[in-house]
Scaffold this active site. Sequence first.
Site: not given
Ligand code: PGA
Length: 231
Positions: A6, A8, A85, A157, A163, A194, A215-216
């Site tokens: 993702n 974003k 999400h 999630e 994040g 995370s 995400g990140g």
């Molecule tokens: P993250 O985000 O891995 O940066 O925590 C996950 C997500 O929002 O799908």
Amino acid sequence: MLIALNNKSYLVKDEFISYLEKIYELESNDELILIPSTINIPLVDSNKILLGSQNVSRDGIGPHTGEVSAKQLKSFGVKYCLVGHSERRIEQKESNYDCSEKIKMLLNEDIIPILCVGENLEDRKSGNYKEFINNEIRKATSELNSEEIGKLIIAYEPIYSIGTGIIPTNEEVEEVFNIIKETLPTNKLLYGGSVNDDNISVLKSIKNIDGFLIGGLSLEVDKLEVFLGKI
Ligand code: PGA
């Protein structure tokens, strides 16, 4: 495993083009789904990687300014789409009813919805999380038949984990997976929040896990390569 990336709303055009070249080169035994910002979708060669969208319109093709319909996504080779999400639930006030409408639109175009569910810290601490997650699933699927429900992927999630660097224990994730399995025994289950190249060694042993929504880490191809090597 299914690894959903993702992005974003990160990566402007030129950044995305060079990112994409590196993503195409990644070697993995896992199924990678690239979920770029909507504006970057047409830049992806959907013959080279599975393509996902971060959002879809509740409405079909028509007078819906600023929206992107499921049919349009399909025409660009999109095979998966995130629904609900937590960033959209919080920032865009997306409701469980919106999720239900979006899921129907996606299934009509044979796009697989990845329904995101998860509690905030308050619901976790008060013990309300089981009811909260069950409610998210029940409302998002209330208008679907069992064959349609079977097509969904569920991404757990926890909001406090997105994040933040904070991850639940494997046992906590397994407990939630078991709750989900009571109503959706055969659906694929992902964990997100995370996930990184360090904690994957622990997270990969979660029972019944079918993959991760990240995400990140999706933006850092070098770390992503290390991560994929550890699964
Ligand atoms: P993250 O985000 O891995 O940066 O925590 C996950 C997500 O929002 O799908």
